[in-house]
Design a protein around this motif. Structure first.
Motif, PDB file in Angstrom:
ATOM      1  N   GLU A 116       0.935  -1.320   0.125  1.00 46.61           N
ATOM      2  CA  GLU A 116       0.041   0.170  -0.190  1.00 46.61           C
ATOM      3  C   GLU A 116       0.824   0.999  -0.046  1.00 46.61           C
ATOM      4  O   GLU A 116       0.921   2.278  -0.783  1.00 46.61           O
ATOM      5  N   GLN A 120       1.186   4.259  -2.861  1.00 42.25           N
ATOM      6  CA  GLN A 120       1.070   5.496  -2.965  1.00 42.25           C
ATOM      7  C   GLN A 120       2.150   6.348  -3.372  1.00 42.25           C
ATOM      8  O   GLN A 120       2.215   7.363  -4.051  1.00 42.25           O
ATOM      9  N   ARG A 123       2.230   6.376  -7.130  1.00 44.33           N
ATOM     10  CA  ARG A 123       1.123   7.387  -7.676  1.00 44.33           C
ATOM     11  C   ARG A 123       1.671   8.798  -7.501  1.00 44.33           C
ATOM     12  O   ARG A 123       1.222   9.457  -8.212  1.00 44.33           O
ATOM     13  N   ALA A 124       2.277   8.954  -6.337  1.00 40.22           N
ATOM     14  CA  ALA A 124       2.627  10.338  -6.029  1.00 40.22           C
ATOM     15  C   ALA A 124       3.815  10.864  -7.225  1.00 40.22           C
ATOM     16  O   ALA A 124       3.752  12.050  -7.800  1.00 40.22           O
ATOM     17  N   ASP A 138      -4.504  13.674  -2.073  1.00 44.88           N
ATOM     18  CA  ASP A 138      -5.248  12.670  -1.778  1.00 44.88           C
ATOM     19  C   ASP A 138      -4.567  11.391  -1.326  1.00 44.88           C
ATOM     20  O   ASP A 138      -5.406  10.409  -0.925  1.00 44.88           O
ATOM     21  N   LEU A 139      -3.324  11.051  -1.079  1.00 49.02           N
ATOM     22  CA  LEU A 139      -2.731   9.911  -0.817  1.00 49.02           C
ATOM     23  C   LEU A 139      -2.479   9.898   0.654  1.00 49.02           C
ATOM     24  O   LEU A 139      -1.673  10.493   1.256  1.00 49.02           O
ATOM     25  N   GLU A 140      -3.552   9.336   1.586  1.00 48.09           N
ATOM     26  CA  GLU A 140      -3.703   9.331   2.696  1.00 48.09           C
ATOM     27  C   GLU A 140      -2.274   8.877   3.388  1.00 48.09           C
ATOM     28  O   GLU A 140      -1.939   9.650   4.536  1.00 48.09           O
ATOM     29  N   LEU A 142       0.627   8.929   2.766  1.00 48.28           N
ATOM     30  CA  LEU A 142       1.947   9.694   2.741  1.00 48.28           C
ATOM     31  C   LEU A 142       1.798  10.933   3.621  1.00 48.28           C
ATOM     32  O   LEU A 142       2.763  11.389   3.985  1.00 48.28           O
TER      33      LEU A 142
END
Length: 435
Positions: A116, A120, A123-124, A138-140, A142
């Motif tokens: 997970e 993230q 995706r960042a 929106d990437l909690e 991180l």
């Protein structure tokens, strides 16, 4: 200090800043960035194993330091995030054998949590590559490692981020440049806002991120001055003094605790102390607090090395951040120090509080020690002849007050003045550090 700088003050400070002094640090930062890109290329993140990411693994990977170790300890010129708790890495392997996970990952098995977290990060990186900076917010997961994430983004995308990572420092600098900071914004968003302000100001035209960072910390350092001066014994009866002096460090024991960065509070460290060395609860809590104070020493902080209760071996100025050296034979907790052995001397009377490894040094006593110059190779104060030796302004003021009143009261923060520009300013991290 005040952060609402007047326009002429900011412009004048920028005009006076000698950008050529940053050249050496910029070269070092570029070399460090190449090292990260070589060992951890962007296109390798999707398949990176947990063993290559996390701090605290029982055996370091044979193919080099983990990502977290390299970013925290191996890249100080990129803007250090050394010191403080290992919780900034979102997940890490604790000395107890347990995995410590940020809140959104708790309850997961380590590999599941890593998938997970890794996802993230990927995706960042993809969002920033595409110019979609809002998507990172929106990437909690991180959000639980803002300094690590912001440094990672600045390392991979230096054209989009400044090498400044502490959220509070970013907010202060935004205000300094005339902006309105968002108190709830993640560090990477504040970093982008500060970069926009920098680019809008003509005095920074053509400046690199390194130049901006070093200028801001040199002239408008947001950290309060650390008032405490520590006495730290280099081993029993100073037996490690030569090693500390020659290595430009101060070392302390309690090696079995492992890296002090893994402890998030004095209570947690006290529990580890009690488990290995049962003692009175009050004593272990005091030791825990002093070990964490040692871990969190900042460049510019002052210390005294002693032998026994009445001998000063040297005074020192911290010039780097704490590190743990697991391969060293003993006394593995280390802080880099620039030593001044000219202050070595026998005190006129013993300091009974100096029986322990750590003790606070009264500022007036430190001023007297610093003023007591000695001949090279001696351990007792020598009479001084010839031209007067100028003392630092803060020490001179303390001595003057002592002569006039017989006592002096010291209180409150003062601005830290850092000599020179060739060593990097302490890192803006969750613990508020720069190199």
């Amino acid at each position: 200090m005040t952060f609402m700088a007047d326009e002429p003050d900011l412009q004048a400070a920028a005009a006076q800043f000698d950008r050529s002094t940053v050249t050496e640090a910029e070269t070092a930062a570029d070399d460090e960035r190449k090292q990260v890109l070589s060992q951890f290329p962007l296109d390798g993140w999707a398949a990176m194993p947990l063993s290559r990411y996390a701090l605290g693994r029982p055996a370091p990977p044979a193919d080099g330091p983990t990502y977290c170790r390299l970013i925290e300890f191996g890249t100080p010129n990129l803007g250090s995030i050394k010191g403080g708790s290992a919780a900034k890495h979102i997940m890490y392997h604790h000395n107890s054998g347990e995995w410590r996970l940020a809140a959104p990952l708790r309850g997961m098995e380590p590999q599941e949590a890593w998938q997970e977290l890794r996802g993230q990060f990927v995706r960042a990186f993809e969002a920033v590559s595409a110019g979609d900076f809002d998507a990172v917010d929106d990437l909690e997961v991180l959000r639980f490692g803002p300094t690590l994430v912001t440094k990672s983004l600045a390392t991979y995308f230096p054209e989009h981020f400044l090498p400044i990572y502490a959220a509070e420092h970013l907010r202060r600098f935004i205000t300094l440049l005339g902006g309105s900071p968002q108190t709830d914004a993640p560090a990477w968003r504040s970093n982008r806002r500060l970069l926009e302000l920098v680019r809008s100001r003509p005095e920074f035209d053509g400046w690199s991120g390194q130049e901006v960072m070093r200028f801001l910390y040199l002239r408008f350092d947001p950290r309060p001055r650390q008032n405490t001066i520590w006495k730290i014994a280099p081993g029993e009866r100073g037996r490690l003094w030569e090693e500390c002096r020659d290595g430009a460090v101060i070392r302390v024991g309690w090696d079995e605790l492992g890296d002090l960065g893994q402890y998030q509070s004095d209570t947690e460290l006290k529990q580890a102390l009690d488990a290995r060395w049962p003692r009175s609860s009050g004593g272990s809590l005091t030791l825990a607090r002093r070990l964490l104070a040692f871990r969190d020493l900042e460049p510019g902080d002052r210390i005294v090395a002693n032998r026994g209760t009445d001998e000063v071996l040297a005074t020192g100025t911290v010039n780097g951040s704490y590190r743990f050296e697991p391969d060293h034979v003993e006394y593995r907790h280390v802080v880099p120090v620039t030593w001044d052995v000219s202050h070595a001397r026998k005190l006129s009377e013993p300091q009974h509080g100096w029986r322990s490894t750590f003790a606070k040094v009264d500022a007036a006593l430190f001023a007297q020690i610093s003023a007591g110059l000695t001949a090279p190779g001696t351990r007792t104060a020598q009479p001084h002849t010839g031209d007067p030796v100028p003392l630092p302004e803060d020490i001179e003021s303390v001595l003057t007050a002592l002569d006039r009143k017989g006592q002096v009261i010291l209180y409150g923060p003062r601005e830290r003045v850092r000599p020179g520009l060739r060593s990097a300013p302490p890192s803006p991290s969750s613990a508020g550090r720069m190199p």
